[in-house]
Design an enzyme around this catalytic site. Structure first.
Site, PDB file in Angstrom:
ATOM      1  N   LYS A   1       0.853  -1.203   0.000  1.00 30.84           N
ATOM      2  CA  LYS A   1       0.000   0.000   0.000  1.00 30.84           C
ATOM      3  C   LYS A   1       0.885   1.249   0.000  1.00 30.84           C
ATOM      4  O   LYS A   1       1.863   1.311   0.763  1.00 30.84           O
ATOM      5  CB  LYS A   1      -0.895  -0.040   1.245  1.00 30.84           C
TER       6      LYS A   1
ATOM      7  N   SER B   1      -9.786   1.340   2.902  1.00 34.40           N
ATOM      8  CA  SER B   1      -8.936   2.173   2.073  1.00 34.40           C
ATOM      9  C   SER B   1      -7.858   1.419   1.308  1.00 34.40           C
ATOM     10  O   SER B   1      -7.261   1.980   0.381  1.00 34.40           O
ATOM     11  CB  SER B   1      -8.251   3.228   2.942  1.00 34.40           C
TER      12      SER B   1
ATOM     13  N   SER C   1      -9.940  -1.025   7.081  1.00 36.52           N
ATOM     14  CA  SER C   1      -9.408  -0.797   5.734  1.00 36.52           C
ATOM     15  C   SER C   1      -8.683  -1.978   5.117  1.00 36.52           C
ATOM     16  O   SER C   1      -8.351  -1.940   3.929  1.00 36.52           O
ATOM     17  CB  SER C   1      -8.470   0.414   5.735  1.00 36.52           C
TER      18      SER C   1
END
Lengths: 448, 61
Positions: free
Chosen positions: A81, A156, A180
């Site tokens: 990420k 997310s 997330s």
């Protein structure tokens, strides 16, 4: 050489790599080809590390030929990420408000994965600063669901999830402040682990709310999550599970009150399959669960505002509108209410501990809805519109506040083929045991 | 500060800072704060909360 690809479970790839039946370079080229063919549509990556991945692959092959096999992640293509530092490339947090200077060093979880032999293929798109549940507010544009590009994959950790779900890489690393990792894992049919708070270091990761932030793996199956989690802890092997009693507790009040009809049916069918596999699923209500959302809201808003205060003053216009407003909102929370929320966290932590008494884990859905259409602000549940953001966080955020480990595993699909996730919550400090329970449940649910 | 007084002050400040989209979010936050303050466990906020066991077993890496 074999035709194994990144969408093959890691433990199977590992056996082929160790036996030199599959070259790491071949596997990495397959991953890069998949990205080249798919990512213009899905937008999972913010940066693809073509050359460094190829160099690392060749080194990994050389190491195996020289007898230096590092373990089951040796040569496995993974993504990270883009909130997490990778040495030599920028950490953008998918925001125009971040600089584009390269990170000086890997975050500890990244360096541990490299030490275990994993190959970093690229950095992944996300909801800006991880402050959102859809992956839509991003300086790089929205990530799209691999099964239906009109829908959000959840967030997310949207790009991380899609990179695994679409077979671009074998595993990824995400972060989870309110759900997330688990939310997109549920929406895309992956396994997503939020470990116990503090078990994995968040150094080198852009914070959102430091007392709620977790980092963890996204994988295709629980066995792969065990391998990734072990490596991220700096271990060389997965610990053996202690006695599993096959007792699960379902906290129905609050957590099953507001569910999409199809999600409810799929979840209840999953419980029946577990019972058929000799699991006992009893009632384990969590006291004060209805206060979870307001407690978490005051914690995350206050802490995120504190993280971003100076940047908001300097360059507020650089944030996407929705994220900026939520960050600004946190600047209006009174100190006395943050203290009240901290008190609520203490009460809720004790309540979850109590609900777990005599159970291997709590079992509940991971996400109350299937993957939502891009651009939606509300969804319809039982004939009434519900805030999308609230409903997406509803089942996961409590365990960020309490620090209990939680994992989402796939448990079925809607009539249109969208995945549904089942969440298991374990005792604090016993993430390995939770993963062992999840592996056993996964076997019961898939029949493998 | 009462919830109503807080909301009025926050809305005025947001307007002064030209954060016009903030008003509905402040209204929602006010409702959440009312719920927080009304929570059963906050009725005795002056007392010391009972800490859960913080010495749980975290295996070494």
């Amino acid at each position: 050489m074999t035709s194994l690809t990144p969408d093959t479970p890691v433990h199977r790839l590992a056996a082929a790599i160790e036996a030199t039946e599959l070259s790491v370079r071949e596997l990495v080229e397959t991953a890069l080809e998949r990205i080249a063919g798919r990512d213009a549509t899905l937008n999972a990556f913010t940066l693809v590390l073509h050359e460094s991945a190829r160099q690392a692959a060749d080194s990994a092959d050389d190491d195996i030929k020289a007898g230096r096999y590092r373990g089951p992640l040796h040569g496995i293509p993974i993504s990270i990420k883009d909130l997490i530092d990778v040495a030599g490339v920028p950490t953008t947090a998918a925001s125009h408000a971040t600089g584009r200077s390269p990170a000086h060093a890997d975050a500890p979880v990244v360096s541990r994965l490299r030490d275990a032999g994993a190959i970093l293929i690229g950095k992944c798109n996300l909801h800006e600063f991880a402050f959102g549940t859809t992956g839509e507010d991003s300086a790089f544009g929205p990530t799209r669901h691999p099964l239906d590009v009109t829908r959000s994959p959840g967030g997310s950790s949207s790009g991380s999830t899609v990179s695994v779900a679409d077979g671009m890489v074998s595993a990824s690393v995400g972060t989870d402040t309110g759900g997330s990792i688990r939310i997109p894992a549920a929406a895309c049919g992956l396994v997503g682990l939020k470990p116990t708070f503090g078990e994995l270091p968040c150094d080198g990761i852009v914070p959102l709310a430091p007392s709620l932030d977790h980092v963890g793996p996204l994988t295709r199956c629980v066995a792969d999550a065990q391998l990734m989690f072990a490596a991220m802890r700096g271990r060389t092997s997965v610990p053996k599970a202690k006695g599993i009693t096959r007792r699960l507790g379902c906290p129905r009040p609050y957590f099953l009150d507001t569910l999409d009809t199809e999600v409810r049916v799929v979840f209840e069918q999953a419980l029946e399959r577990l019972r058929a596999a000799a699991w006992t699923v009893g009632a384990s209500p969590i006291r004060h669960a209805r206060d979870a959302a307001t407690v978490c809201l005051h914690l995350v808003l206050s802490e995120a505002a504190a993280v971003h205060a100076s940047s908001l003053d300097r360059q507020g216009d650089s944030y996407s509108a929705g994220v900026r407003l939520r960050l600004e909102l946190g600047r209006y929370v009174l100190a006395e209410d943050y203290v009240r929320a901290q008190r609520g966290r203490t009460v809720l932590t004790a309540a979850v501990d109590d609900a777990l008494a005599d159970q291997d884990a709590l079992v509940l859905p991971s996400l109350a809805i299937p993957a939502s259409p891009l651009g939606a602000d509300t969804v319809d549940i039982d004939g009434r519109p519900v805030s999308l953001r609230n409903v997406m966080l509803r089942l996961t955020q409590l365990f960020n506040a309490t620090g209990h480990p939680a994992v989402s595993i796939p448990c079925g699909h809607t009539a249109t083929g969208l995945p549904v996730g089942l969440q298991l919550v374990g005792r604090r400090g016993h993430t390995d045991q939770l993963l062992a329970v999840a592996a056993a449940c996964e076997t019961a649910l898939t029949g493998d | 500060m009462t919830g109503d007084a807080w909301l009025a002050a926050a809305k005025a400040d947001a307007a002064r800072r030209q954060l016009h989209g903030l008003a509905p979010l402040l209204k929602a936050l006010a409702a959440a704060t009312r719920a927080l303050r009304a929570a059963e466990w906050n009725q005795h906020a002056a007392s010391r909360p009972q800490e859960p066991n913080q010495t749980h077993d975290v295996p070494d890496a």
